[in-house]
Enzyme design. Structure first.
Site, short mmCIF file in Angstrom:
data_model
loop_
_atom_site.label_atom_id
_atom_site.label_comp_id
_atom_site.label_asym_id
_atom_site.label_seq_id
_atom_site.Cartn_x
_atom_site.Cartn_y
_atom_site.Cartn_z
N ASP A 1 -1.83 7.60 0.45
CA ASP A 1 -2.38 8.73 -0.31
C ASP A 1 -1.93 10.08 0.25
O ASP A 1 -1.98 11.08 -0.45
CB ASP A 1 -3.92 8.70 -0.24
CG ASP A 1 -4.51 7.84 -1.35
OD1 ASP A 1 -3.76 7.48 -2.28
OD2 ASP A 1 -5.70 7.54 -1.28
N HIS B 1 11.50 -1.37 -0.59
CA HIS B 1 11.40 -1.64 0.85
C HIS B 1 10.11 -2.40 1.18
O HIS B 1 10.13 -3.41 1.89
CB HIS B 1 11.47 -0.31 1.61
CG HIS B 1 11.39 -0.42 3.09
ND1 HIS B 1 12.51 -0.39 3.90
CD2 HIS B 1 10.33 -0.59 3.93
CE1 HIS B 1 12.13 -0.53 5.17
NE2 HIS B 1 10.81 -0.64 5.21
N GLU B 2 8.99 -1.92 0.64
CA GLU B 2 7.70 -2.55 0.95
C GLU B 2 7.60 -3.96 0.35
O GLU B 2 6.99 -4.84 0.96
CB GLU B 2 6.55 -1.67 0.46
CG GLU B 2 6.44 -0.34 1.20
CD GLU B 2 6.32 -0.49 2.73
OE1 GLU B 2 5.67 -1.44 3.19
OE2 GLU B 2 6.91 0.33 3.44
N HIS C 1 0.84 -1.19 0.00
CA HIS C 1 0.00 0.00 0.00
C HIS C 1 0.89 1.25 0.00
O HIS C 1 1.83 1.33 0.77
CB HIS C 1 -0.89 -0.01 1.25
CG HIS C 1 -1.68 1.22 1.43
ND1 HIS C 1 -2.84 1.46 0.74
CD2 HIS C 1 -1.47 2.32 2.19
CE1 HIS C 1 -3.32 2.64 1.07
NE2 HIS C 1 -2.50 3.19 1.95
ZN LIG Z 1 9.56 -1.00 6.77
#
Ligand SMILES: [Zn+2]
Length: 102
Positions: free
Chosen positions: A6, A32-33, A3
């Site tokens: 926003d 990273h995500e 995610h």
């Molecule tokens: Zn993290």
């Protein structure tokens, strides 16, 4: 699931936008995500790691954009979960098939 907030303003490898500090580099954040999505935790004591627990500023002291790059710590964290890439031997074809020798 990955995610992107926003409430953030995202830039893609845009050095001027990142310099303004109003934008966050989406490439660095995405890597990273994705690291979290494949099961990697934060790497606490290595600020240069993509998986460091805080946002890594993507400009160097001269103001140049620093493309995100996996460090040996990030790679080791992934390999701790999934194992190292298996190197192809000379006898294997491109599908990893090792024909029986006669
Ligand atoms: Zn993290």
């Amino acid at each position: 699931m990955i995610h992107f907030d926003d409430d953030e303003y995202w830039a893609y490898m845009d050095n001027e936008a990142i310099e303004s500090e109003e934008y966050t580099d989406i490439l660095n954040t995405a890597i990273h995500e994705i690291g979290h999505a494949i099961g990697i935790d934060h790497i606490e004591a290595k600020p240069e790691a993509i998986m460091a627990p805080f946002y890594r500023y993507t400009r160097d002291a001269f103001g140049n954009y620093i493309p995100p790059k996996l460090t040996t710590f990030d790679i080791a964290a992934a390999q701790a979960i999934y194992g190292a890439r298996k190197m192809k031997t000379n006898d294997e074809d491109d599908n990893g098939y090792n024909p029986p020798s006669n």
